[in-house]
Design an enzyme around this catalytic site. Structure first.
Site, PDB file in Angstrom:
ATOM      1  N   TRP A  36     -18.160  71.591   7.801  1.00 24.61           N
ATOM      2  CA  TRP A  36     -16.903  71.251   7.199  1.00 24.61           C
ATOM      3  C   TRP A  36     -16.652  69.667   7.272  1.00 24.61           C
ATOM      4  O   TRP A  36     -17.207  69.115   8.219  1.00 24.61           O
ATOM      5  CB  TRP A  36     -15.812  71.643   8.099  1.00 24.61           C
ATOM      6  CG  TRP A  36     -14.499  71.344   8.219  1.00 24.61           C
ATOM      7  CD1 TRP A  36     -14.096  70.239   8.834  1.00 24.61           C
ATOM      8  CD2 TRP A  36     -13.398  71.546   6.967  1.00 24.61           C
ATOM      9  NE1 TRP A  36     -12.571  70.029   8.377  1.00 24.61           N
ATOM     10  CE2 TRP A  36     -12.204  70.754   7.535  1.00 24.61           C
ATOM     11  CE3 TRP A  36     -13.227  72.323   5.987  1.00 24.61           C
ATOM     12  CZ2 TRP A  36     -11.200  70.703   6.692  1.00 24.61           C
ATOM     13  CZ3 TRP A  36     -12.066  72.495   5.213  1.00 24.61           C
ATOM     14  CH2 TRP A  36     -11.319  71.676   5.704  1.00 24.61           C
ATOM     15  N   ASN A  38     -13.381  66.426   6.885  1.00 22.66           N
ATOM     16  CA  ASN A  38     -12.189  66.067   6.573  1.00 22.66           C
ATOM     17  C   ASN A  38     -12.295  64.477   6.834  1.00 22.66           C
ATOM     18  O   ASN A  38     -13.200  63.942   6.244  1.00 22.66           O
ATOM     19  CB  ASN A  38     -10.851  66.815   7.183  1.00 22.66           C
ATOM     20  CG  ASN A  38     -10.750  67.020   8.623  1.00 22.66           C
ATOM     21  OD1 ASN A  38     -11.211  67.573   9.240  1.00 22.66           O
ATOM     22  ND2 ASN A  38      -9.910  66.243   9.094  1.00 22.66           N
ATOM     23  N   ASP A  39     -11.260  63.912   7.355  1.00 21.65           N
ATOM     24  CA  ASP A  39     -11.093  62.492   6.997  1.00 21.65           C
ATOM     25  C   ASP A  39     -12.225  61.514   7.489  1.00 21.65           C
ATOM     26  O   ASP A  39     -13.049  61.720   8.134  1.00 21.65           O
ATOM     27  CB  ASP A  39      -9.974  62.072   8.257  1.00 21.65           C
ATOM     28  CG  ASP A  39      -8.918  63.006   8.459  1.00 21.65           C
ATOM     29  OD1 ASP A  39      -8.741  63.658   7.789  1.00 21.65           O
ATOM     30  OD2 ASP A  39      -8.273  62.597   9.421  1.00 21.65           O
ATOM     31  N   GLN A  55     -14.612  63.396  10.097  1.00 19.84           N
ATOM     32  CA  GLN A  55     -14.417  64.517  10.795  1.00 19.84           C
ATOM     33  C   GLN A  55     -15.068  65.720  10.495  1.00 19.84           C
ATOM     34  O   GLN A  55     -15.455  66.081   9.247  1.00 19.84           O
ATOM     35  CB  GLN A  55     -12.767  64.915  10.543  1.00 19.84           C
ATOM     36  CG  GLN A  55     -11.926  63.937  11.047  1.00 19.84           C
ATOM     37  CD  GLN A  55     -11.654  64.000  12.751  1.00 19.84           C
ATOM     38  OE1 GLN A  55     -10.959  64.983  13.204  1.00 19.84           O
ATOM     39  NE2 GLN A  55     -12.396  63.156  13.523  1.00 19.84           N
ATOM     40  N   PHE A  98     -10.953  63.484  17.557  1.00 23.31           N
ATOM     41  CA  PHE A  98     -10.264  63.323  16.009  1.00 23.31           C
ATOM     42  C   PHE A  98     -10.444  61.938  15.470  1.00 23.31           C
ATOM     43  O   PHE A  98     -11.215  61.231  15.887  1.00 23.31           O
ATOM     44  CB  PHE A  98      -8.704  63.326  16.494  1.00 23.31           C
ATOM     45  CG  PHE A  98      -8.297  64.963  16.443  1.00 23.31           C
ATOM     46  CD1 PHE A  98      -9.199  66.091  16.482  1.00 23.31           C
ATOM     47  CD2 PHE A  98      -6.925  65.463  16.156  1.00 23.31           C
ATOM     48  CE1 PHE A  98      -8.645  67.532  16.427  1.00 23.31           C
ATOM     49  CE2 PHE A  98      -6.553  66.795  16.051  1.00 23.31           C
ATOM     50  CZ  PHE A  98      -7.333  67.573  16.270  1.00 23.31           C
ATOM     51  N   ASP A 168      -5.303  58.700  15.675  1.00 21.92           N
ATOM     52  CA  ASP A 168      -5.738  58.050  14.626  1.00 21.92           C
ATOM     53  C   ASP A 168      -5.798  56.483  14.550  1.00 21.92           C
ATOM     54  O   ASP A 168      -5.469  55.880  13.770  1.00 21.92           O
ATOM     55  CB  ASP A 168      -5.277  58.450  13.223  1.00 21.92           C
ATOM     56  CG  ASP A 168      -5.346  59.990  13.151  1.00 21.92           C
ATOM     57  OD1 ASP A 168      -5.864  60.695  13.665  1.00 21.92           O
ATOM     58  OD2 ASP A 168      -4.223  60.346  12.375  1.00 21.92           O
ATOM     59  N   GLU A 228      -0.133  60.331   9.509  1.00 18.97           N
ATOM     60  CA  GLU A 228      -1.312  60.429  10.042  1.00 18.97           C
ATOM     61  C   GLU A 228      -2.087  59.174   9.509  1.00 18.97           C
ATOM     62  O   GLU A 228      -1.709  58.599   8.344  1.00 18.97           O
ATOM     63  CB  GLU A 228      -1.969  61.592   9.734  1.00 18.97           C
ATOM     64  CG  GLU A 228      -1.151  63.016  10.326  1.00 18.97           C
ATOM     65  CD  GLU A 228      -1.922  64.244  10.035  1.00 18.97           C
ATOM     66  OE1 GLU A 228      -2.057  64.863  11.085  1.00 18.97           O
ATOM     67  OE2 GLU A 228      -2.247  64.497   8.836  1.00 18.97           O
ATOM     68  N   TRP A 311      -4.841  69.448   2.310  1.00 15.82           N
ATOM     69  CA  TRP A 311      -4.953  70.425   3.231  1.00 15.82           C
ATOM     70  C   TRP A 311      -4.517  71.740   2.639  1.00 15.82           C
ATOM     71  O   TRP A 311      -4.847  72.836   3.014  1.00 15.82           O
ATOM     72  CB  TRP A 311      -4.151  70.073   4.627  1.00 15.82           C
ATOM     73  CG  TRP A 311      -4.682  69.119   5.445  1.00 15.82           C
ATOM     74  CD1 TRP A 311      -4.537  67.478   5.919  1.00 15.82           C
ATOM     75  CD2 TRP A 311      -5.861  69.552   6.397  1.00 15.82           C
ATOM     76  NE1 TRP A 311      -5.293  67.122   6.807  1.00 15.82           N
ATOM     77  CE2 TRP A 311      -6.167  68.339   6.941  1.00 15.82           C
ATOM     78  CE3 TRP A 311      -6.455  70.406   6.575  1.00 15.82           C
ATOM     79  CZ2 TRP A 311      -7.146  68.095   7.843  1.00 15.82           C
ATOM     80  CZ3 TRP A 311      -7.499  70.469   7.418  1.00 15.82           C
ATOM     81  CH2 TRP A 311      -7.934  69.289   8.088  1.00 15.82           C
TER      82      TRP A 311
END
Ligand code: FRU
Length: 501
Positions: A36, A38-39, A55, A98, A168, A228, A311
């Site tokens: 996986w 993400n950002d 991420q 994060f 963040d 975010e 998302w």
């Protein structure tokens, strides 16, 4: 000392990542080494290369306990994986490392600033995640978490700041050497959580000891709830604040519902830390784009990469997939007429091969295919106009990643001046978001699109980058036809290249 947890992740990703054949990934969009993503995180230029962290959960193609993955590149298109940079291996970040950013220190080391997450039992019996800002310092490959972590906790928050939504950090250095950092924070009212959020600004002399400086910007309820992943930078004489708001409501065709992207363009006094926004817009108008981060190149260009995923639409990817989530193309940013423009980088243009050109094509009512125009790694520029300037047409449709009943389409209707992307027939078996529309301001004149396809995505740059629509698509790679049709008399010019790595 590298923790056992990080060693395990590194061993696992090397083994599993190595088993994914290159053809099963996008060619020029970064994906997780395995599992996986993400950002984008820690996007920086360091010791001659671009570094992009992300991420990361290596063990499943689903979001889970967050690590930081790591890759480097010289052109932001050919990526080389480095070992995972961080695992959630400390008390204060045990429930996730994060999103965050990177800053080179004067002594040549690279500092990562990130959000440490730790679940804490509340009096109510319901555990909540407490978020603090932490540091890790290293050589661009291995990072040591700072002994005085966390460096920003609830103690640094303004009175109305929630310790559960504080994340963040994006760090940057002012020309006079002062380190600054922006982070997102949910607003409390009389101790209770609200839908509001602030972007907080912190400063530091040494990048280690931080203090709260100012509430840089407040979401006054116009743009979603919790913001975010802020980024804050000067561009073409103005100042840009980018955020990714959760839970947005649409405003006409300008914002869409759910998790969106937003930029505020305005003026900034970096001595008083006063930011005065003058204009707002979506950053991307397609289905999949979130949490973008920028880097300044050595030659002064501001380049942005976002997570090419929404998302709410993650279910488009099967859980058994070897990887999930990908990054967008790197896009060069500029401001024209007060708006944010995005264009593919000139490094990307160097990958274009085998130019095919058709001029003055009269687009027919029946789907038409053009000689040399097909493929799934493609860059094509099209210009569409009514054959008779005095008589408009009803619609123009381009289909790509097409094979019989499978395709993704772009449809333009001059009467509404809207461009719609639709991937309903792209092979997805999930009842999730498959369409978006956006307004094309100069629709009465010529429609200009630059469509960039990689194996599992399309990014559409409208009117020279005035707007962009991005979408992931997981259509079988055998679907590689491209077709056009129109209702009404339409003439099209097209220039198409294969993208070759
Ligand atoms: C945005 C985000 C960030 C957070 C990270 C967790 O997509 O929710 O706010 O740091 O993802 O993976």
């Amino acid at each position: 000392m590298i923790s056992q947890m990080l060693l395990d992740a590194r061993r696992y990703e090397e083994d599993r990542g190595g088993r994914i054949v290159a053809q099963d990934r996008p060619a020029f969009h970064l994906t997780a080494r395995t599992g996986w993503m993400n950002d984008p995180n820690g996007f920086c230029y360091y010791q001659g290369k671009y570094h992009l962290f992300y991420q990361y959960y290596p063990y499943l193609s689903r979001w889970n306990s967050m690590h930081w993955g790591h890759a480097v590149s010289r052109d932001l298109l050919h990526w080389e994986y480095l070992p995972a940079a961080m695992a959630p291996d400390r008390y204060y970040d045990q429930d996730g490392v994060f999103s965050g950013s990177a800053q080179e220190l004067p002594d040549g080391r690279l500092l990562l600033m990130y959000t440490g997450v730790r679940r804490e039992n509340q009096l109510s019996g319901i555990p909540r995640e407490v978020q603090t800002q932490c540091l890790a310092i290293g050589n661009g490959r291995d990072f040591e978490k700072y002994e005085a972590n966390p460096v920003l906790t609830e103690n640094a928050l303004p009175a109305n700041g929630s310790r559960f939504d504080f994340r963040d950090p994006k760090v940057f250095r002012r020309p006079d050497g002062l380190y600054c950092c922006v982070a997102a924070n949910r607003v409390l009212h009389r101790g209770a959580e609200t839908d509001g959020s602030n972007i907080l600004l912190f400063t530091s002399q040494d990048c280690l000891h931080w203090k709260f400086e100012k509430i840089l910007c407040t979401n006054d309820g116009r743009f979603g709830r919790m913001w975010e992943c802020p980024d804050f930078f000067p561009l073409d004489g103005r100042q840009v604040l980018m955020v990714s708001p959760q839970d947005m409501l649409p405003q006409g065709l300008e914002y869409h519902s759910g998790n969106g992207t937003l930029c505020l363009i305005g003026d900034y006094d970096d001595q008083t830390f006063e930011f005065t926004p003058a204009h707002d817009q979506s950053i991307d108008y397609g289905i999949d784009f979130y949490a973008p981060q920028t880097v300044l190149t050595p030659d002064g260009r501001r380049i942005m990469i976002g997570w090419l995923q929404n998302w709410d639409a993650c279910a488009i990817r099967e859980p058994e997939a070897p990887w999930a989530g990908q990054m967008s193309l790197p896009r060069e940013l500029s401001i024209r007429d007060g708006r944010l423009y995005q264009t593919p980088t000139r490094e990307f243009d160097l990958l274009r091969r085998d130019r095919v050109e058709h001029r003055g094509v009269e687009v027919t009512r029946d789907r038409m295919y053009l000689e040399g125009v097909s493929g799934r790694m493609v860059d094509m520029e099209i210009r569409v106009r009514p054959k008779d300037p005095a008589r408009s047409y009803t619609k123009f449709v381009a289909r790509f990643a097409e094979n019989g009943d499978t395709y993704t389409s772009l449809r333009f209707r001059p009467s509404e001046s809207t461009l719609k992307i639709d991937r309903k027939f792209s092979g997805s078996r999930r009842a999730i978001l498959h369409q978006r529309r956006c307004l094309v301001e100069n629709g009465s004149e010529e429609l200009r699109l630059r469509i960039i396809l990689d194996r599992y995505s399309c990014e559409v740059f409208i009117d020279g980058g005035r707007k962009v629509m991005s979408s992931a698509l997981y259509t079988d790679l055998s679907a590689d036809r491209i077709s056009f049709r129109a209702d009404g008399d339409v003439v099209m010019d097209i220039v198409k290249y294969d993208v070759v790595m």
